[in-house]
Design a protein around this motif. Sequence first.
Motif, short mmCIF file in Angstrom:
data_model
loop_
_atom_site.label_atom_id
_atom_site.label_comp_id
_atom_site.label_asym_id
_atom_site.label_seq_id
_atom_site.Cartn_x
_atom_site.Cartn_y
_atom_site.Cartn_z
N ARG A 87 41.02 60.20 33.83
CA ARG A 87 40.48 60.75 35.08
C ARG A 87 41.08 60.04 36.29
O ARG A 87 41.39 60.67 37.30
N VAL A 88 41.25 58.70 36.17
CA VAL A 88 41.85 57.93 37.26
C VAL A 88 43.29 58.38 37.47
O VAL A 88 43.74 58.59 38.61
N GLU A 89 44.02 58.57 36.39
CA GLU A 89 45.42 59.01 36.49
C GLU A 89 45.51 60.41 37.08
O GLU A 89 46.40 60.70 37.91
N ALA A 90 44.60 61.28 36.69
CA ALA A 90 44.59 62.65 37.23
C ALA A 90 44.30 62.61 38.72
O ALA A 90 44.94 63.31 39.52
N LEU A 125 33.35 47.38 27.47
CA LEU A 125 33.89 47.71 28.79
C LEU A 125 35.33 48.19 28.69
O LEU A 125 35.73 49.11 29.41
N GLY A 126 36.09 47.59 27.78
CA GLY A 126 37.47 48.04 27.57
C GLY A 126 37.51 49.49 27.13
O GLY A 126 38.35 50.27 27.60
N LYS A 127 36.60 49.89 26.27
CA LYS A 127 36.54 51.28 25.80
C LYS A 127 36.16 52.21 26.96
O LYS A 127 36.71 53.30 27.10
N GLU A 128 35.20 51.73 27.78
CA GLU A 128 34.79 52.56 28.92
C GLU A 128 35.96 52.74 29.89
O GLU A 128 36.18 53.85 30.39
N VAL A 129 36.70 51.65 30.15
CA VAL A 129 37.86 51.74 31.05
C VAL A 129 38.89 52.69 30.46
O VAL A 129 39.46 53.53 31.17
N ALA A 130 39.14 52.57 29.17
CA ALA A 130 40.12 53.45 28.51
C ALA A 130 39.68 54.91 28.61
O ALA A 130 40.51 55.80 28.82
N ALA A 131 38.37 55.15 28.51
CA ALA A 131 37.87 56.53 28.59
C ALA A 131 38.02 57.09 30.00
O ALA A 131 38.23 58.30 30.18
N VAL A 132 37.90 56.23 31.01
CA VAL A 132 37.97 56.67 32.40
C VAL A 132 39.41 56.81 32.88
O VAL A 132 39.70 57.57 33.81
N MET A 133 40.33 56.12 32.27
CA MET A 133 41.72 56.09 32.73
C MET A 133 42.36 57.47 32.89
O MET A 133 43.04 57.72 33.88
#
Length: 110
Positions: free
Chosen positions: A98-101, A88-96
Amino acid sequence: VPRLSQVMEAVGSILPRLDDVASTVGPRLDQFQKEIQALKARIDPLDRTHSILQPRLDALQREVTGLLPRVEALGREVTGLGPRVAGLGKEVAAVMPRVEAFDRELSGIL
């Protein structure tokens, strides 16, 4: 019977020394006995407290022993969650990114 008179004389000379020893040792023995009684008076309540607490301690020990399998199972479950949490940590890191953008995009609109 000269020997008997010599023995009686020897015993007679020993008796005052025995009395002297008894007068010295007697008070010491009395004091020692008082100290023993004082210790016994202190030990008796502790013994009663121990008698009261021991069944409770035994029950608590049984309860703790009964909980150990559940704690061990929980430990295995938590250990098993480790890889899932890491994933889950890797998934969150991968999505971050896009969230920041999206956050920048929203900031630009507002």
